[in-house]
Scaffold this active site. Structure first.
Site, short mmCIF file in Angstrom:
data_model
loop_
_atom_site.label_atom_id
_atom_site.label_comp_id
_atom_site.label_asym_id
_atom_site.label_seq_id
_atom_site.Cartn_x
_atom_site.Cartn_y
_atom_site.Cartn_z
N CYS A 3 0.85 -1.19 0.00
CA CYS A 3 0.00 0.00 0.00
C CYS A 3 0.89 1.24 0.00
O CYS A 3 1.71 1.42 0.90
CB CYS A 3 -0.92 -0.01 1.23
N CYS A 6 0.64 3.39 3.13
CA CYS A 6 1.33 2.77 4.27
C CYS A 6 2.85 2.97 4.14
O CYS A 6 3.54 3.17 5.15
CB CYS A 6 1.00 1.28 4.34
N ASP A 29 -0.78 15.95 -2.56
CA ASP A 29 -1.12 14.99 -3.61
C ASP A 29 -0.06 15.09 -4.71
O ASP A 29 0.35 16.17 -5.10
CB ASP A 29 -2.51 15.29 -4.17
N HIS A 45 -3.86 1.37 8.45
CA HIS A 45 -4.40 0.96 7.15
C HIS A 45 -5.87 0.56 7.30
O HIS A 45 -6.18 -0.52 7.77
CB HIS A 45 -3.62 -0.18 6.53
N ASN A 86 -13.35 9.82 -1.57
CA ASN A 86 -13.84 8.83 -2.53
C ASN A 86 -13.88 7.47 -1.84
O ASN A 86 -12.97 7.14 -1.07
CB ASN A 86 -12.92 8.78 -3.75
N GLY A 92 -14.71 6.24 -7.26
CA GLY A 92 -13.50 6.83 -7.83
C GLY A 92 -12.27 6.72 -6.94
O GLY A 92 -11.29 7.44 -7.13
N HIS A 97 -6.68 3.21 0.88
CA HIS A 97 -6.20 3.53 2.24
C HIS A 97 -6.90 4.84 2.59
O HIS A 97 -6.76 5.83 1.85
CB HIS A 97 -4.67 3.66 2.22
N HIS A 99 -8.38 8.24 3.22
CA HIS A 99 -7.84 9.59 3.12
C HIS A 99 -8.93 10.56 2.70
O HIS A 99 -9.90 10.19 2.06
CB HIS A 99 -6.67 9.66 2.13
N HIS A 101 -9.27 14.32 0.72
CA HIS A 101 -8.61 15.36 -0.08
C HIS A 101 -9.02 16.74 0.46
O HIS A 101 -10.21 16.98 0.67
CB HIS A 101 -9.05 15.30 -1.54
#
Ligand code: 5GP
Ligand code: ZN
Length: 113
Positions: A3, A6, A29, A45, A86, A92, A97, A99, A101
């Site tokens: 990952c 990770c 990003d 995770h 997402n 999408g 993992h 997160h 945005h």
């Protein structure tokens, strides 16, 4: 451990760490869609929002709080910004993992829905 997030948490893939604490790490990003595009990721995770247990829900509140704080620090709090999570293939999600945005610094196009 295949990952990518990770690996960033473990310091095995170098990334500019904007913020971190025991639960959360924040980094830019790699393919920014806005002048400010940060990823607020869990250190643990967790594959997606759909995998959060009820006991883990405070983690999301903590992540939103960090996003709001960073938006203030980056002076986009008043102008406005967008938080996006997402979830799953049709949502999408590319990296499985957890997160969020944080996007801002320009007038964002309409959300898809
Ligand atoms: P998702 O579609 O899963 O919500 O978004 C994953 C995001 O992670 C994408 O915007 C993508 O550009 C970003 N990303 C993918 N791989 C890496 C990486 O190795 N480093 C960083 N900093 N971002 C990544
Ligand atoms: Zn992971």
């Amino acid at each position: 451990m295949d990952c990518i997030f990770c690996q960033i948490v473990a310091g095995k893939v170098p990334s500019k760490i904007v913020y971190q604490d025991a639960e959360v790490i924040v980094f830019p990003d790699i393919n920014p869609k806005a002048p400010i595009h940060l990823l607020i990721a869990s250190k643990k995770h967790i594959p997606s929002l759909a995998h959060l247990s009820e006991a883990e829900l405070p983690l999301i509140a903590h992540m939103v709080n960090i996003a709001n704080r960073l938006a203030k620090e980056k002076s986009i709090s008043e102008r406005g910004y967008r938080l996006v999570a997402n979830c799953g293939e049709e949502g999408g999600q590319l990296v499985p993992h957890l997160h969020i945005h944080l996007l801002g610094g320009k007038k964002l196009k309409d959300a898809p829905n």
